[in-house]
Design an enzyme around this catalytic site. Structure first.
Site, PDB file in Angstrom:
ATOM      1  N   LYS A 177     -17.415  16.656  19.365  1.00  0.00           N
ATOM      2  CA  LYS A 177     -17.935  17.826  18.640  1.00  0.00           C
ATOM      3  C   LYS A 177     -16.737  18.590  18.077  1.00  0.00           C
ATOM      4  CE  LYS A 177     -20.239  21.588  17.454  1.00  0.00           C
ATOM      5  NZ  LYS A 177     -19.069  22.301  16.881  1.00  0.00           N
ATOM      6  N   SER A 231     -11.014  28.844  23.557  1.00  0.00           N
ATOM      7  CA  SER A 231     -10.836  30.120  24.239  1.00  0.00           C
ATOM      8  C   SER A 231     -11.173  30.015  25.718  1.00  0.00           C
ATOM      9  CB  SER A 231     -11.724  31.193  23.601  1.00  0.00           C
ATOM     10  OG  SER A 231     -13.087  30.958  23.919  1.00  0.00           O
ATOM     11  N   GLU A 252      -8.080  23.087  28.082  1.00  0.00           N
ATOM     12  CA  GLU A 252      -6.827  23.625  27.549  1.00  0.00           C
ATOM     13  C   GLU A 252      -7.209  24.902  26.834  1.00  0.00           C
ATOM     14  OE1 GLU A 252      -4.239  24.931  25.296  1.00  0.00           O
ATOM     15  OE2 GLU A 252      -4.486  23.153  24.037  1.00  0.00           O
ATOM     16  N   CYS A 286      -1.970  27.697  20.428  1.00  0.00           N
ATOM     17  CA  CYS A 286      -2.108  28.181  21.798  1.00  0.00           C
ATOM     18  C   CYS A 286      -0.766  28.315  22.506  1.00  0.00           C
ATOM     19  CB  CYS A 286      -3.034  27.257  22.596  1.00  0.00           C
ATOM     20  SG  CYS A 286      -2.501  25.542  22.576  1.00  0.00           S
ATOM     21  N   GLU A 383      -3.974  37.474  23.615  1.00  0.00           N
ATOM     22  CA  GLU A 383      -3.369  36.471  22.742  1.00  0.00           C
ATOM     23  C   GLU A 383      -3.641  36.881  21.295  1.00  0.00           C
ATOM     24  OE1 GLU A 383      -3.296  31.602  22.432  1.00  0.00           O
ATOM     25  OE2 GLU A 383      -5.135  32.598  23.078  1.00  0.00           O
TER      26      GLU A 383
END
Length: 480
Positions: A177, A231, A252, A286, A383
Site C-alpha cells: 500500500k 508517523s 520505522e 525521518c 519533528e
C-alpha cells in the site's frame, strides 16, 4: 504519464497478476498543482482480494529455490537501472524533490534489490549439539508468509524496495500500500517486477482508502508480517490492530535527530554535513537533522558559515537545472513550519535567514535558519519535516547529551568531534538506533536502519533486514 510510455499500464492496481481498477484519484505535482495521472480508489474488499492472492501464491513462491528468487531480483534490479532516468522524472513530478536527488534515490532503491538478490542465497540455518547421541538438533529459517508493506511519500522508490526486496528474497509474498501522494513510482516499480517474471500474486499493489486498506492488512489472519514507515501516531495504531492476530510488526517511525558540533570539530565539514542532511528532500526525511547543538566556543562562526550556505540554496521546480530545494509535499507541511517558527520567535528565537513562504507560492518555503532556540519551543519537541534549521548553544558535554536524549524519538543522531575518546563516549551515551560521527551518510543497503524508543521496531537493510521476514524452526531428529 504520457512521457513515460512504458508505464502507461501502471495507473491501475496490480492484484494477482492483473492490472485492475478504474483510475479516479488524481495524483498531483506539488511543484505545479497539476494532476499527473489518476489511480484507483480501492477499499477493504480489494485489499482482501490482494491478501488472498498473496496467500495463494505463497505456497509455490516459498518453495522456489533461493537461486531462482535471486535471479528474478537481479533482473528487477537491471530493469530499474535501465529505466533510471524515467523513474527519476516520475518521482520528481509526484514528490517534488530535485531531479538530482530523485536519480540518487532510484539508484539507492535499486541497491536494495541487488543486495537482497545476493542475500537470498545466504539464509542459513544452524546445527546445535544435542544432549543425546541418538538425536540431532537443526534450526531452519523459513519465510513468515504474506507480508504487508505500507510506505511513505518522502522516498516513494527506496521505501518500497527496502521492504519488498528482502521479503521476496526470503520467500514471502507481498501486498503493498503506497502513500496516496506518491503511488505512481510504486506502481512503476511493480510494472517492472511483473515484466521480469515474478509470478502472479507474489507482488500486489493496492491504492485507495488508507484506513480501510490498513485495517485489512493489519487484521487479516493470512498476513503474518506488517512493515510500516510513517508517523509514530499511525504506527501505534497499526501495532494495536495487528496485535489481535499476533503479527510480526516492523515500524520505522518519526525522528527528532540531534546534530552536535563540539568546539574541536572541523567546522567546514560539520556545515557540509548539516546542509546535506537538513536540506535533503527539503528536510522531509525521518533521519534529517532536527536539533542543532553547537558548543559556545564556535557557535557564532558556525552560524555565519551556515547562513552563507543556506542563502546559496536554489528553490524551484525540481525538474529545473540547478534547483536544490523543491516544494514541500502539501499545505499542511508548510503550516507546520510556520507554526514552529511563530512559536520560536514568540519565545525569543531570532530568524537569521528565510522564515517565510517563498515568492514562488504554492508549497514552496524559504530555507530557514533560526538561533537562540530553547528546549521549551515546538521545534524542539516536534519533528519538523521541512527546511527549518534551529541552532542551540551548549557549554558542557553532559548537558548536550541530556538535551539530545530528552525526546521520545530515538532514530538518528549525529555529532562532530576530533577527539577519539569523546567519539566513543558520546556514541555510547546517545539513545538512538543510529549514530553518525563526522558523517551523515547513514542510509546504505548493507547496514541496519532503524530506531529505538518510539521511533520503531526492527531493522531494514543489511542481513538483519531479511531476518525480519523469516521464522526460526527448531527440528529435532531422533532415533539415529
Amino acid at each position: 504519464m504520457k512521457s513515460l510510455d512504458f508505464l502507461q499500464a501502471a495507473n491501475r492496481c496490480l492484484v494477482d497478476g492483473q492490472w485492475v481498477g478504474e483510475p479516479v484519484d488524481p495524483v498531483l505535482n506539488p511543484a505545479t498543482g497539476a494532476a499527473l495521472a489518476k489511480v484507483p480508489c480501492f477499499g477493504g474488499e480489494m485489499a482482501e482480494e490482494a491478501v488472498n492472492a498473496a496467500g495463494r501464491a505463497f505456497g509455490s513462491w516459498s518453495t522456489v529455490t533461493a537461486g531462482e528468487r535471486a535471479r528474478l531480483l537481479y533482473d528487477w534490479f537491471a530493469e530499474i537501472i535501465a529505466h533510471k532516468e524515467r523513474l527519476a522524472r516520475l518521482l520528481t513530478m509526484e514528490q517534488g524533490k530535485p531531479l538530482r536527488e530523485a536519480r540518487a534515490e532510484v539508484e539507492y532503491a535499486a541497491s536494495f534489490v541487488r543486495f537482497y538478490a545476493e542475500e537470498a542465497r545466504r539464509i542459513y540455518g544452524e546445527t546445535i549439539p544435542s544432549q543425546r547421541c541418538s538425536e540431532r538438533i537443526l534450526v531452519a529459517r523459513q519465510a513468515v508468509g504474506v507480508m504487508a508493506a505500507i510506505t511513505p511519500w518522502n522516498f516513494p522508490a527506496a521505501m518500497v524496495t527496502r521492504k519488498v526486496a528482502p521479503a521476496l528474497a526470503a520467500g514471502c509474498t507481498v501486498v503493498l500500500k503506497p502513500a496516496p501522494e506518491t503511488p505512481l513510482t510504486a506502481l512503476a516499480l511493480a510494472f517492472l517486477a511483473q515484466k521480469v517474471g515474478f509470478p502472479a500474486g507474489v507482488l500486489n499493489v493496492v491504492t485507495g482508502d488508507a484506513v480501510a486498506i490498513g485495517k485489512v492488512l493489519t487484521e487479516h489472519p493470512k498476513v503474518r508480517a506488517v512493515s510500516f514507515t510513517g508517523s509514530s501516531e499511525v504506527g501505534k495504531l497499526l501495532m494495536r490492530q495487528a496485535a489481535a492476530t499476533v503479527k510480526r510488526v516492523g515500524l520505522e517511525l518519526g525522528g527528532n535527530a540531534p546534530f552536535i558540533v563540539f568546539d574541536d570539530a572541523d567546522i567546514d565539514a560539520a556545515v557540509d554535513g548539516l546542509v546535506a542532511s537538513k536540506f535533503r528532500n527539503m528536510g522531509q526525511t525521518c533521519v534529517c537533522v532536527n536539533r542543532i547543538y553547537v558548543q559556545v566556543g564556535i557557535h557564532d562562526a558556525f552560524v555565519v558559515r551556515l547562513k552563507a550556505r543556506i542563502e546559496a540554496l536554489s528553490v524551484g521546480n525540481g525538474m529545473d537545472e540547478g534547483v536544490t530545494q523543491g516544494p514541500l509535499i502539501n499545505k499542511s507541511a508548510v503550516l507546520k513550519i510556520e507554526q514552529q517558527i511563530e512559536d520560536a520567535v514568540t519565545r525569543g528565537a531570532r530568524i537569521i535567514v528565510g522564515g517565510r513562504k517563498h515568492r514562488l507560492g504554492g508549497t514552496y518555503f524559504e530555507p530557514t535558519l533560526i538561533t537562540d532556540v530553547s528546549s521549551d519551543m515546538l521545534v524542539t519537541r516536534e519533528e519538523t519535516f521541512g527546511p527549518l534549521a534551529p541552532v542551540y548553544r551548549f557549554s558542557h558535554e553532559a548537558d548536550v547529551i541530556k538535551q539530545s536524549n530528552d525526546s521520545p524519538a530515538g532514530l538518528a543522531s549525529y555529532f562532530y568531534t576530533r577527539d577519539l575518546s569523546r567519539a566513543f563516549r558520546i556514541a555510547e551515551a546517545l539513545q538512538f538506533g543510529m549514530v553518525g560521527i563526522n558523517s551523515v551518510n547513514l542510509s546504505v543497503d548493507n547496514a541496519p536502519f532503524g530506531g529505538v524508543k518510539e521511533s520503531g521496531l526492527g531493522r531494514e537493510g543489511s542481513r538483519h533486514g531479511i531476518e525480519e521476514y523469516t521464522d526460526l524452526k527448531y527440528i529435532l531428529i531422533g532415533g539415529l
